[in-house]
Each structure stands twice: as C-alpha cells, then as structure tokens.
Design a protein around this motif. Structure first.
Motif, short mmCIF file in Angstrom:
data_model
loop_
_atom_site.label_atom_id
_atom_site.label_comp_id
_atom_site.label_asym_id
_atom_site.label_seq_id
_atom_site.Cartn_x
_atom_site.Cartn_y
_atom_site.Cartn_z
N GLY A 100 0.85 -1.20 0.00
CA GLY A 100 0.00 0.00 0.00
C GLY A 100 0.88 1.23 0.00
O GLY A 100 0.72 2.11 0.85
N ALA A 101 1.83 1.28 -0.96
CA ALA A 101 2.96 2.22 -0.88
C ALA A 101 2.79 3.49 -1.70
O ALA A 101 3.71 4.30 -1.74
CB ALA A 101 4.22 1.50 -1.36
N SER A 102 1.64 3.70 -2.35
CA SER A 102 1.61 4.75 -3.38
C SER A 102 0.95 6.06 -2.97
O SER A 102 1.15 7.07 -3.65
CB SER A 102 0.89 4.20 -4.62
N THR A 103 0.15 6.05 -1.92
CA THR A 103 -0.53 7.29 -1.49
C THR A 103 -0.61 7.30 0.04
O THR A 103 -0.29 6.30 0.70
CB THR A 103 -1.98 7.37 -2.05
N GLY A 104 -1.04 8.42 0.59
CA GLY A 104 -1.37 8.51 2.02
C GLY A 104 -0.25 8.06 2.94
O GLY A 104 0.93 8.40 2.74
N TYR A 105 -0.65 7.30 3.95
CA TYR A 105 0.30 6.87 4.97
C TYR A 105 1.37 5.91 4.44
O TYR A 105 2.51 5.92 4.91
CB TYR A 105 -0.44 6.23 6.15
N ASP A 123 -2.92 -6.47 -7.40
CA ASP A 123 -3.77 -6.71 -6.24
C ASP A 123 -3.01 -7.43 -5.11
O ASP A 123 -2.72 -8.62 -5.21
CB ASP A 123 -4.97 -7.54 -6.69
N ALA A 124 -2.72 -6.69 -4.06
CA ALA A 124 -1.94 -7.23 -2.94
C ALA A 124 -2.64 -8.41 -2.25
O ALA A 124 -1.99 -9.21 -1.57
CB ALA A 124 -1.68 -6.13 -1.90
N PHE A 125 -3.95 -8.51 -2.42
CA PHE A 125 -4.68 -9.62 -1.79
C PHE A 125 -4.46 -10.94 -2.53
O PHE A 125 -4.78 -12.00 -2.02
CB PHE A 125 -6.19 -9.32 -1.77
N ASN A 156 -2.73 6.11 14.09
CA ASN A 156 -2.34 7.36 13.44
C ASN A 156 -3.38 8.46 13.63
O ASN A 156 -4.51 8.20 14.04
CB ASN A 156 -2.14 7.12 11.95
N LYS A 157 -2.95 9.65 13.27
CA LYS A 157 -3.82 10.82 13.33
C LYS A 157 -4.83 10.81 12.17
O LYS A 157 -4.53 10.30 11.09
CB LYS A 157 -2.92 12.06 13.21
N ALA A 158 -5.99 11.41 12.38
CA ALA A 158 -6.97 11.57 11.29
C ALA A 158 -6.44 12.59 10.29
O ALA A 158 -6.09 13.70 10.67
CB ALA A 158 -8.30 12.07 11.86
P1 NAI Z 1 -4.83 5.55 0.93
O1 NAI Z 1 -6.10 5.33 0.19
O2 NAI Z 1 -4.13 6.84 0.75
O3 NAI Z 1 -3.76 4.39 0.57
C1 NAI Z 1 -4.12 3.07 0.31
C2 NAI Z 1 -2.98 2.33 -0.36
O4 NAI Z 1 -3.38 0.97 -0.55
C3 NAI Z 1 -2.60 2.86 -1.76
O5 NAI Z 1 -1.20 2.74 -1.94
C4 NAI Z 1 -3.30 1.88 -2.71
O6 NAI Z 1 -2.70 1.76 -3.99
C5 NAI Z 1 -3.16 0.60 -1.91
N1 NAI Z 1 -4.15 -0.43 -2.26
C6 NAI Z 1 -5.49 -0.39 -2.13
N2 NAI Z 1 -6.03 -1.56 -2.53
C7 NAI Z 1 -5.00 -2.35 -2.92
C8 NAI Z 1 -4.90 -3.66 -3.44
N3 NAI Z 1 -5.97 -4.43 -3.62
N4 NAI Z 1 -3.66 -4.13 -3.76
C9 NAI Z 1 -2.55 -3.36 -3.59
N5 NAI Z 1 -2.59 -2.13 -3.08
C10 NAI Z 1 -3.79 -1.63 -2.77
O7 NAI Z 1 -5.20 5.28 2.45
P2 NAI Z 1 -4.57 5.70 3.86
O8 NAI Z 1 -5.52 6.64 4.50
O9 NAI Z 1 -3.16 6.06 3.74
O10 NAI Z 1 -4.73 4.34 4.68
C11 NAI Z 1 -3.68 3.46 4.96
C12 NAI Z 1 -3.92 2.82 6.33
O11 NAI Z 1 -3.89 3.84 7.33
C13 NAI Z 1 -5.29 2.14 6.45
O12 NAI Z 1 -5.16 0.98 7.22
C14 NAI Z 1 -6.11 3.18 7.22
O13 NAI Z 1 -7.19 2.61 7.93
C15 NAI Z 1 -5.04 3.72 8.15
N6 NAI Z 1 -5.34 5.01 8.79
C16 NAI Z 1 -5.75 6.11 8.06
C17 NAI Z 1 -6.06 7.30 8.71
C18 NAI Z 1 -6.52 8.50 7.96
O14 NAI Z 1 -7.00 9.45 8.58
N7 NAI Z 1 -6.39 8.56 6.66
C19 NAI Z 1 -5.92 7.44 10.17
C20 NAI Z 1 -5.39 6.26 10.83
C21 NAI Z 1 -5.15 5.09 10.15
#
Ligand code: NAI
Length: 384
Positions: free
Chosen positions: A47-52, A110-112, A266-268
């Motif tokens: 899950g390396a491409s966006t967000g956390y 698909d990582a799953f 993590n933080k919201a």
């Molecule tokens: P995001 O949507 O920015 O990142 C999701 C990542 O998962 C992306 O790299 C995407 O390409 C990858 N991904 C999704 N489905 C996939 C699949 N089937 N195969 C391979 N890669 C796949 O989300 P975010 O917010 O960074 O979430 C990451 C984690 O952090 C989650 O567990 C979320 O619950 C947790 N989190 C998020 C918070 C927030 O406020 N955004 C707060 C605390 C925890």
C-alpha cells in the motif's frame, strides 16, 4: 495536455504528473531535514503509493537509507485519461530514490492475490535476499480472497442507525448524515477486507519462502479518535475490522519468533480513503483548525517521519495496549475540548470560521498533484 482537477464527490478523477512528483519531492525534502537514524535496511511496503503508505516509504528510504519494494494498486494513463496519483507518486519516488543510490522497485497489482505475493517473493529473492521490515498500509474497498470469493467493505455503524453532523464536500455545507447500521454479513465482509487476515497471509507467505530476515519488524495502521467519531469509526464496521487487525498483530507475534508486530494508531488526516467516510471530514476540518492554531498540526509525512525516526527508532514506544500512539497530539485534552465545543456549535453559516475548510481542500487537491507551489498548471504536460 493541460491537466485540470475534476472533482466528483470525495474523489478527484484526474491527477497532475508534475504536481504529484513535486509533492513526493517535498515529502523527501522534509525527511532529509530530519536527523538520520539506524533502522531496517530492506523494507517491503504494502500500500505504498498514497497517504500513509507512501509517507512511510519515503520516511524509511530517506530516514534509514533503506531499500524499498512497494506494492500498490494504481491505474496507468491510457493517453487520454491521466494515471492515478499513486502511479505518478510511485514513479517520482523511484526516480528520487535511485538518484540517492537507493534500491526502489514497485509492483502494481492486487496485494490480496497469491500472484502478487509470489511476484514480491521472487523480487525479494532476486534483488534483496530478505526484508527486515514489512509495512502494511492497505486501504481497500474490496477484496477477492484466494478461493475466489469477493468481499466488499462498508462504512456503517454497528447496532443502531446513527445521525450526526457531516460536511457536504461538494458545497462545504453542514448537514445531518444518517448512517445505517451494518448487517452481520456486512460486518463480516468488512473484517475480511480491512481486518488482518491478509496481513497474516503476507507474513506466512514471506516466512514460508524464507525471505524474512533474522529480525523483522512489521507495522499496520489504525485509528481510534474521539467519541464523536466512535459510532462511525472505532465502534462502527471499520472499527470491527480494526479489532481484527489488532488480534492479527498478536497472532503474528505468537506465530513468527523472528517477527515483532506493531499497530500504530495514526492521526486523522485527509487521504483518499478518509474522505469517503461520513462525519470524519467535518471532524478533520475542526481538528486541523485547532492543531494549526497550536502549532501541532502534522500531515502524513510529519506523522510517518515521527513514527519511524522517533517512536520506532530503537525500542518502540507503546501504550498499555501495545499501540504506538501517533494520535497523541490529536487526542491532547486541550485540542479535544476545543473540537468538541466547536462540534456542537458548527453550522453551514459558521463552518468557515470554526473549521479549516481551506486547509482541508488544499490537502485534498495536493493529494492529486494540484495547488502545489511552483508548478505551472497552464503548461502542457506528458500524462504517460
Ligand atoms: P490511501 O487510500 O491513501 O492508501 C491506500 C494504499 O493501498 C494505496 O497505496 C493503494 O494503492 C493501496 N491499495 C489499495 N487496494 C490495494 C490492493 N488491492 N492491492 C494493492 N494495493 C492496494 O489510504 P490511507 O488513509 O493512507 O490508509 C492506509 C492505512 O492507514 C489504512 O489501514 C487506514 O485505515 C489507516 N489510517 C488512516 C487514517 C486516515 O485518517 N487517513 C488514520 C489512521 C489510520
């Protein structure tokens, strides 16, 4: 092509390649300005491409000098439509990492699935030998399990329907959201998608293939938050999945003697996933207002730099439940008291005063490479 943002509900359907690259470079610059620490040297980020997940990858690469292998699920451009932001982010990250002499490869799929797990194992064997850290940062709406079953997650409450204020993202008004209760089946399905089963599967597959180092750290992310968001988050269907993630962390610790597993709370923050949750974006805007006023606001990269370079450097700093609390500043009493007071008071009329609406939208656009300083958005860009 001149690329403009096209926002639909809580998603932007275009992404700007130059803006995404700038965004990644800015995150790298932030990490490079922090003191380096000794840490894992070969890191798998799922899950390396966006967000956390992206911020985690940047933090370990430029903070530990780690080689990274990333897994993501992103769309390439077809020449007419732009690629997704995560595609451009990943390409920019790889370029910058290579310039810095670091190994960086990414697998888009698909990582799953068993196929992607096998591709990752083959790549580790060929290029890295083993990995000493696994970051699990997937946020997905659905999962197909290896037996072919399709599961979809829902963002609903558990028990009773719940009503509370929400921000309507298309016009920044405050209305009531009525969130229905999830059925037993929906809860089970959400656990299948966002719980920890696939995290355990990953660790098992990596262990069986002999690609885990002698000492491995793994971490996955969760959110707890304040009472206002409990019904939709911590005690909602997603919260049930997160409880399963916590149990899975314990299972990983018991099952693999060479692995230490953590949950970081993590933080919201504004990410593609959190924008989709009702109630939460309004909470985020009220929270940002308070945290910025007190000088303690953090984005994904500040959070992840603090996680890997501070809280997880050496012996990890955990609470009584074993969680690493990255939400410590968010949950501070003074911040939460001010947010709760404003939550009661906020209406469509005063939302711009009480909440950081502009900050929310800036971060939202930034995620897709828009409104980034120094980028010429009138210029023609190659979207491939
Ligand atoms: P995001 O949507 O920015 O990142 C999701 C990542 O998962 C992306 O790299 C995407 O390409 C990858 N991904 C999704 N489905 C996939 C699949 N089937 N195969 C391979 N890669 C796949 O989300 P975010 O917010 O960074 O979430 C990451 C984690 O952090 C989650 O567990 C979320 O619950 C947790 N989190 C998020 C918070 C927030 O406020 N955004 C707060 C605390 C925890």
């Amino acid at each position: 092509m001149v690329v403009e943002p096209r926002v639909k509900d809580y998603i932007c359907t275009t992404a700007h390649p130059v803006g995404c690259a700038e965004n990644v470079k800015n995150q790298i610059k932030y990490v490079k300005a922090q003191p380096k620490v000794e840490g894992p040297k070969k890191v798998l980020v799922i899950g390396a491409s966006t967000g956390y997940g992206l911020a985690s990858r940047i933090a370990v690469a430029f903070g530990y000098d780690a080689d990274t292998l990333g897994v993501m699920f992103e769309k390439e451009s077809n020449g007419r439509r732009t690629a997704t932001a995560g595609f451009y982010n990943t390409r920019a990250f790889e370029e910058e990492a290579k310039k810095a002499g670091l190994y960086a490869k990414s697998i888009n799929g698909d990582a799953f699935s068993l196929e992607i797990k096998q591709q990752v194992i083959d790549t580790i064997k060929a290029d890295l030998g083993t990995v000493d850290m696994v970051i699990y940062s997937l946020a997905a709406p659905r999962r197909v399990t290896p037996d072919g079953h399709k599961y979809s997650s829902v963002l609903k409450t558990v028990g009773e329907e719940y009503s509370n204020k929400t921000l309507v993202l298309k016009d920044n008004t405050v209305t009531m959201a009525h969130i229905p209760a999830a059925t037993e089946e929906e809860i089970e399905n959400t656990i299948k998608v966002m719980g920890g089963e696939d995290w355990i599967d990953w660790m098992q597959a990596l262990s069986d293939a002999g690609v885990l180092a002698e000492h491995v750290t793994t971490v996955a992310y969760s959110y707890i938050g304040p009472k206002i968001t409990f019904p939709i988050y911590a005690e909602g269907s997603i919260g049930m999945a997160k409880k399963d993630l916590y149990r899975s962390s314990d299972i990983i610790n018991e099952k693999f003697a060479n692995v230490t597993s953590y949950i970081a709370i993590n933080k919201a923050l504004v990410t593609q996933s959190s924008a989709a949750i009702p109630v939460v974006p309004l909470y985020i805007t009220l929270l940002y207002k308070q945290m910025k006023a007190k000088g303690v606001h953090e984005g994904c990269i500040e959070q992840m730099a603090r996680l890997f370079l501070d809280k997880m450097a050496g012996e990890a700093e955990t609470d009584e439940n074993g969680f690493i609390r990255m939400d410590d500043w968010e949950m501070a009493d003074d911040i939460q008291e001010a947010v709760a007071k404003n939550w009661d008071a906020v209406t469509s009329e005063n939302v711009k005063e009480l909440a950081d609406i502009d900050g929310y939208w800036d971060e939202f656009y930034n995620m897709f490479g828009f409104k980034i300083d120094g980028v010429d958005y009138s210029a023609d860009v190659d979207i491939m």
